[in-house]
Design an enzyme around this catalytic site. Structure first.
Site, PDB file in Angstrom:
ATOM      1  N   ARG A 215       0.827  -1.217   0.000  1.00 19.76           N
ATOM      2  CA  ARG A 215       0.000   0.000   0.000  1.00 19.76           C
ATOM      3  C   ARG A 215       0.856   1.260   0.000  1.00 19.76           C
ATOM      4  O   ARG A 215       0.557   2.236  -0.694  1.00 19.76           O
ATOM      5  CB  ARG A 215      -0.934  -0.003   1.212  1.00 19.76           C
ATOM      6  CG  ARG A 215      -2.052  -1.036   1.101  1.00 19.76           C
ATOM      7  CD  ARG A 215      -2.621  -1.404   2.463  1.00 19.76           C
ATOM      8  NE  ARG A 215      -3.272  -0.291   3.116  1.00 19.76           N
ATOM      9  CZ  ARG A 215      -3.351  -0.150   4.443  1.00 19.76           C
ATOM     10  NH1 ARG A 215      -2.808  -1.050   5.246  1.00 19.76           N
ATOM     11  NH2 ARG A 215      -3.963   0.884   4.961  1.00 19.76           N
ATOM     12  N   HIS A 237      17.742 -11.651   2.908  1.00 19.82           N
ATOM     13  CA  HIS A 237      17.737 -10.461   3.748  1.00 19.82           C
ATOM     14  C   HIS A 237      16.397  -9.736   3.561  1.00 19.82           C
ATOM     15  O   HIS A 237      15.871  -9.672   2.453  1.00 19.82           O
ATOM     16  CB  HIS A 237      18.901  -9.540   3.339  1.00 19.82           C
ATOM     17  CG  HIS A 237      19.034  -8.331   4.190  1.00 19.82           C
ATOM     18  ND1 HIS A 237      18.452  -7.121   3.872  1.00 19.82           N
ATOM     19  CD2 HIS A 237      19.650  -8.136   5.379  1.00 19.82           C
ATOM     20  CE1 HIS A 237      18.718  -6.234   4.815  1.00 19.82           C
ATOM     21  NE2 HIS A 237      19.437  -6.829   5.737  1.00 19.82           N
ATOM     22  N   THR A 337      14.869  -5.242   9.772  1.00 21.79           N
ATOM     23  CA  THR A 337      14.103  -6.470   9.534  1.00 21.79           C
ATOM     24  C   THR A 337      12.800  -6.381  10.328  1.00 21.79           C
ATOM     25  O   THR A 337      11.735  -6.779   9.849  1.00 21.79           O
ATOM     26  CB  THR A 337      14.917  -7.704   9.986  1.00 21.79           C
ATOM     27  OG1 THR A 337      16.224  -7.635   9.409  1.00 21.79           O
ATOM     28  CG2 THR A 337      14.256  -9.001   9.564  1.00 21.79           C
ATOM     29  N   LYS A 440      32.499   5.394  23.765  1.00 19.83           N
ATOM     30  CA  LYS A 440      32.432   6.303  24.916  1.00 19.83           C
ATOM     31  C   LYS A 440      33.857   6.762  25.265  1.00 19.83           C
ATOM     32  O   LYS A 440      34.654   5.994  25.816  1.00 19.83           O
ATOM     33  CB  LYS A 440      31.815   5.593  26.124  1.00 19.83           C
ATOM     34  CG  LYS A 440      30.436   4.968  25.849  1.00 19.83           C
ATOM     35  CD  LYS A 440      29.371   6.017  25.802  1.00 19.83           C
ATOM     36  CE  LYS A 440      27.977   5.511  25.556  1.00 19.83           C
ATOM     37  NZ  LYS A 440      27.659   4.144  25.697  1.00 19.83           N
ATOM     38  N   LYS A 526      26.143  -4.206   6.447  1.00 15.29           N
ATOM     39  CA  LYS A 526      26.427  -3.637   7.773  1.00 15.29           C
ATOM     40  C   LYS A 526      27.790  -4.119   8.238  1.00 15.29           C
ATOM     41  O   LYS A 526      28.121  -5.295   8.118  1.00 15.29           O
ATOM     42  CB  LYS A 526      25.374  -4.082   8.783  1.00 15.29           C
ATOM     43  CG  LYS A 526      24.016  -3.449   8.630  1.00 15.29           C
ATOM     44  CD  LYS A 526      23.141  -3.795   9.832  1.00 15.29           C
ATOM     45  CE  LYS A 526      21.797  -3.128   9.771  1.00 15.29           C
ATOM     46  NZ  LYS A 526      20.834  -3.811   8.913  1.00 15.29           N
TER      47      LYS A 526
END
Length: 540
Positions: A215, A237, A337, A440, A526
């Site tokens: 849609r 994937h 996903t 960090k 990734k």
């Protein structure tokens, strides 16, 4: 884009709901497309028509039904991209069974883990996944049946899909009806999450999830009809799996690549005059930087969609310039996903450099403070936080994993992505990085993706990845892994100086640089930072 108490939604209305199952929709559309070409194998030139997909998948569905496969049973397809991949998927949809696509290059450990999530009754395999399945088959205690997707291997004890369906008559196949299912609740596919932080989980997508994508795409006309497109990204994937289903429904012809070959990829764009290309950032870097690209006429390309990982604005600009495209036609989308496909995408003819776009119709979006899960607090424009989404694209949950589901979808139905980003005054979103991947340094948060984007602009760097390495005094130090371009003589000192001139003090590459042959990545592009961390630990 409307914003109410910092919750964003599209002003475009979704088309009315499709009160029809995926199985019914596929049978209807495949019948309509008839003898048009659906898929082309670029290595052999072999063509596959929609009629062939319809006939073969219906016969397979009848065979599986006779063998006792029922609605909600699972079947796995463990294969690289090929012309046969879609056939068991269609058969599963007709029967109301659940299709579970799997990576054929999984290690034995990953393969066992992925199969034990869905425990498929049937596993359809290719020659690429044959050895992996052979090695672990005896350990699959629920005794699945194995079928080869193609004929032609004499030394295989398992029958081929084509052999077992040869006894199904055309009359029986033509009489097949799609099983009725509860559209809101019925799981139609279980896909493996990308597994960047550990072993994958089984993501349950429903008929409603996938019909909602249809849609949205009908609303935005993202994949125009009668266009030839590239199917280069792996069908196992989510991004490419859903695009494969959309392409069949839409009647589009796809060039189906089982692996990336530089010359063939460029030749096919030129030969078939490809206008629409779904891509991932690693392929975008190839288009931006590789000298081969200049040898081919790619002027046919009208739209490029990049997804699955962050794309830097520098690479976005470089690709647009090199292919002589408008920057607004090199688009980004954002999804997981767990969100079926994109929940954010650039509108047609518009877009902002570096942005992943605006909220798609039918979805709500908000940004919340990092580290606050059950919170009513939402952040306004230009404030960085965690992206959260709600709506009909959000997965049903993780298969047989209530704990992980509750840790991802809160009590109000918001999916917490684990990604850090922000939106601007116009409702355009920007991704900063994953929460778990932020480095960090002395309390400052350093996004690896930002440093990687800058490194890729340095002449002589082909690919780059950044991780944080532990440090007693500061917490973590940013460190880069670099793949040099061929014949490049760049050195660590020059790269560090280049970065240091372009970033604030906490973001400097104090952890140094390692030169490597390649960057480990998931099939969707990734970066697997945990693999780089493990490599570093083993060397130390």
């Amino acid at each position: 884009m409307s914003q109410q108490s910092n919750i964003l939604r599209s002003e475009d209305e979704l088309l009315p709901e499709l009160n029809i199952s995926m199985g019914q929709l596929l049978l209807m559309q495949l019948t309509t497309h008839g003898t048009r070409v659906a898929h082309i194998n670029p290595y052999t030139g072999k063509e596959q028509t929609f009629q062939h997909i319809l006939d073969t998948s219906r016969r397979l569905a009848v065979y599986l039904q006779r063998e006792g496969l029922k609605a909600n049973d699972t079947i796995a397809v463990c294969s690289e991209n090929n012309l046969e991949f879609c056939i068991p998927v269609c058969a599963a949809f007709y029967l109301g069974a659940i299709a579970c696509p799997l990576n054929p290059l999984y290690s034995e450990r990953e393969l066992k883990h992925a199969l034990s999530i869905s425990k498929p009754k049937y596993i359809f395999i290719s020659t690429v996944s044959l050895n992996g399945i052979r090695k672990i088959f005896r350990e699959l205690h629920w005794l699945p049946k194995i079928l080869m997707l193609t004929d032609g291997r004499n030394n295989v004890s398992w029958a081929s899909m084509y052999k077992v369906i040869s006894n199904v008559s055309s009359d029986d196949a033509n009489a097949l009806q799609a099983a009725p299912v509860n559209l809101d609740d019925h799981v139609t596919a279980i896909l493996c999450s990308s597994g960047t932080t550990g072993l994958p989980k089984g993501v349950m997508l429903t008929d409603k999830n996938i019909t909602t994508v249809i849609r949205i795409y009908m609303n935005t006309n993202t994949i125009p009809e009668n266009r030839i497109s590239l199917s280069l990204l792996p069908f196992f994937h989510a991004y490419s799996f859903v695009l494969m289903v959309l392409s069949i429904l839409n009647g589009n012809c796809s060039i189906v690549f089982s692996r990336f070959e530089e010359e063939l990829f460029l030749k096919c764009i030129e030969k078939y005059r490809i206008e629409y290309m779904p891509m991932v950032p690693s392929l975008m870097v190839f288009l931006a930087k590789h000298p081969l690209v200049n040898k081919y006429d790619l002027s046919c390309v009208k739209t490029i969609w990049s997804g699955a990982a962050p794309l830097s604005k520098e690479i976005q600009q470089a690709v647009a310039k090199r292919l002589n495209m408008n920057i607004t036609d090199v688009k980004q989308g954002y999804g997981l996903t767990e969100t079926t496909l994109a929940v954010l995408q650039s509108p047609d003819g518009k877009g902002k450099l570096g942005s992943v776009g605006v909220v798609v119709p039918g979805i709500l979006a908000k940004i919340i403070p990092i580290g606050e899960y059950e919170t009513d607090k939402t952040l306004g424009p230009n404030c960085k936080g965690e992206l959260c989404f709600k709506g009909d694209l959000i997965m049903k949950g993780y298969y047989n994993d209530e704990k992980s589901t509750r840790a991802t979808i809160d009590k109000d139905g918001w999916l917490h992505t684990g990604d850090v980003g922000y939106y601007d005054e116009d409702g355009y979103f920007y991704i900063v990085d994953r929460i778990k991947e932020l480095i960090k340094y002395k309390g400052y948060q350093v996004p690896p993706a930002e440093l990687e984007a800058i490194l890729l602009t340095f002449p002589g760097i082909q690919d780059a990845a950044v991780i944080g390495i532990s440090n007693d005094k500061t917490g973590e130090l940013p460190m880069a892994f670099i793949v040099k371009e061929e014949n490049s003589n760049i050195c660590e000192k020059d790269i560090i100086q280049y970065i240091n001139e372009r970033v604030s003090n906490p973001k400097r590459l104090r952890g140094g640089i390692r030169f490597v042959d390649s960057i480990p990545k998931t099939p969707s592009g990734k970066i697997l930072r945990r693999v780089l961390r493990d490599k570093l630990k083993s060397k130390l």
